[in-house]
Design a protein around this motif. Sequence first.
Motif, PDB file in Angstrom:
ATOM      1  N   VAL A 232       1.787   6.759  -7.014  1.00 17.15           N
ATOM      2  CA  VAL A 232       0.496   7.888  -7.159  1.00 17.15           C
ATOM      3  C   VAL A 232       1.012   9.332  -6.812  1.00 17.15           C
ATOM      4  CG1 VAL A 232      -1.598   8.858  -6.599  1.00 17.15           C
ATOM      5  CG2 VAL A 232      -1.486   6.377  -6.789  1.00 17.15           C
ATOM      6  N   ALA A 233       1.726   9.446  -5.850  1.00 20.64           N
ATOM      7  CA  ALA A 233       2.374  10.812  -5.597  1.00 20.64           C
ATOM      8  C   ALA A 233       3.358  11.378  -6.723  1.00 20.64           C
ATOM      9  CB  ALA A 233       2.982  10.867  -4.075  1.00 20.64           C
TER      10      ALA A 233
ATOM     11  N   ASP B 226       2.083   1.887  -3.369  1.00 21.82           N
ATOM     12  CA  ASP B 226       0.985   2.348  -4.417  1.00 21.82           C
ATOM     13  C   ASP B 226       0.887   3.738  -4.111  1.00 21.82           C
ATOM     14  OD1 ASP B 226       0.727  -0.114  -5.569  1.00 21.82           O
ATOM     15  OD2 ASP B 226      -1.102  -0.515  -4.314  1.00 21.82           O
ATOM     16  N   ALA B 227       0.912   4.074  -2.794  1.00 24.49           N
ATOM     17  CA  ALA B 227       0.718   5.638  -2.516  1.00 24.49           C
ATOM     18  C   ALA B 227       2.027   6.604  -3.008  1.00 24.49           C
ATOM     19  CB  ALA B 227       0.701   5.774  -1.060  1.00 24.49           C
ATOM     20  N   VAL B 228       3.197   6.030  -2.931  1.00 20.79           N
ATOM     21  CA  VAL B 228       4.250   6.723  -3.319  1.00 20.79           C
ATOM     22  C   VAL B 228       4.304   6.970  -4.905  1.00 20.79           C
ATOM     23  CG1 VAL B 228       6.912   6.578  -3.918  1.00 20.79           C
ATOM     24  CG2 VAL B 228       5.829   5.998  -1.352  1.00 20.79           C
TER      25      VAL B 228
ATOM     26  N   THR C 102       1.569  12.743   3.933  1.00 22.42           N
ATOM     27  CA  THR C 102       1.350  13.016   2.529  1.00 22.42           C
ATOM     28  C   THR C 102       2.868  13.161   1.739  1.00 22.42           C
ATOM     29  OG1 THR C 102      -0.104  14.668   2.953  1.00 22.42           O
ATOM     30  CG2 THR C 102       0.750  15.051   0.776  1.00 22.42           C
ATOM     31  N   TRP C 103       3.097  12.394   0.574  1.00 23.90           N
ATOM     32  CA  TRP C 103       4.308  12.198  -0.299  1.00 23.90           C
ATOM     33  C   TRP C 103       4.599  13.492  -0.882  1.00 23.90           C
ATOM     34  CZ3 TRP C 103       7.926   8.652   1.004  1.00 23.90           C
ATOM     35  CH2 TRP C 103       7.665   7.592   1.639  1.00 23.90           C
TER      36      TRP C 103
ATOM     37  N   ALA D 264       0.830  -1.003  -0.109  1.00 24.97           N
ATOM     38  CA  ALA D 264      -0.002   0.026   0.083  1.00 24.97           C
ATOM     39  C   ALA D 264       0.951   1.268   0.210  1.00 24.97           C
ATOM     40  CB  ALA D 264      -0.877  -0.116   1.147  1.00 24.97           C
ATOM     41  N   GLU D 265       1.990   1.302   0.615  1.00 26.95           N
ATOM     42  CA  GLU D 265       2.927   2.296   0.659  1.00 26.95           C
ATOM     43  C   GLU D 265       3.500   2.555  -0.515  1.00 26.95           C
ATOM     44  OE1 GLU D 265       4.508   4.633   3.275  1.00 26.95           O
ATOM     45  OE2 GLU D 265       1.903   4.307   3.782  1.00 26.95           O
TER      46      GLU D 265
ATOM     47  N   GLU E  46       7.579  11.737   2.769  1.00 30.27           N
ATOM     48  CA  GLU E  46       6.386  11.910   3.612  1.00 30.27           C
ATOM     49  C   GLU E  46       6.293  12.968   4.513  1.00 30.27           C
ATOM     50  OE1 GLU E  46       3.048   8.523   5.294  1.00 30.27           O
ATOM     51  OE2 GLU E  46       5.074   7.998   5.426  1.00 30.27           O
TER      52      GLU E  46
END
Length: 208
Positions: free
Chosen positions: A86-87, A82-84, A195-196, A79-80, A191
Amino acid sequence: MTLDTRTEQEVDPGTGSDPSDDTAAPEDAGTAGAAGPTRAQRLRGALPWLVLVVAVVVAALGGRSWWAAEHDAGLHRAAERDAVLVAARTHVATLTTMDSGDVAGGLDAWGAATTGMLHDQMTGIDEGSREMLDALGTTSVGRVVDAAVLELDGATATVLVTVEVTVTETGEDAAAEPTVKRNRFAADLREVDGTWLLENLQQVAVSL
């Protein structure tokens, strides 16, 4: 020979049996009522308890699955990542986009996507540089076509990003067709408060 001296009233004409004959015991009216509940009745009585037990078991299994998913380190790391990704895609596209007709808006977007020294550079552009951006008479739109996480360590990450930048001239001598350029960047992210944000952006050779 023995003579039957009983009268007709003493013999039941329907059955031919003698009412005085005690060999045929009267039916016990309480026999049916004394019998226990049938198997179907017992099952119907136990059904609510069975439903309750099944509900408890399902709830317990569901809670266990939720707990395992929430505490699975592999899922958390995925999940981390994926978040990275996207950012990185969002912020790199932002920093490669600029409309010379709205330089102030573009610089505000650059500042919101960055942190650290890169943020200071984006928000510290002097008035002369702003005028140069405004005088370009072009609109650049960045679009990320590929991205991959190279490193993820706690609150920092490095992502390799490939971007297509479409540059359109907006002046009187504007070319009929826009120009498309492809660039590759190494983006460092950090982060900040969940928020990244981009901390550094370096262009690298496309052939790598």
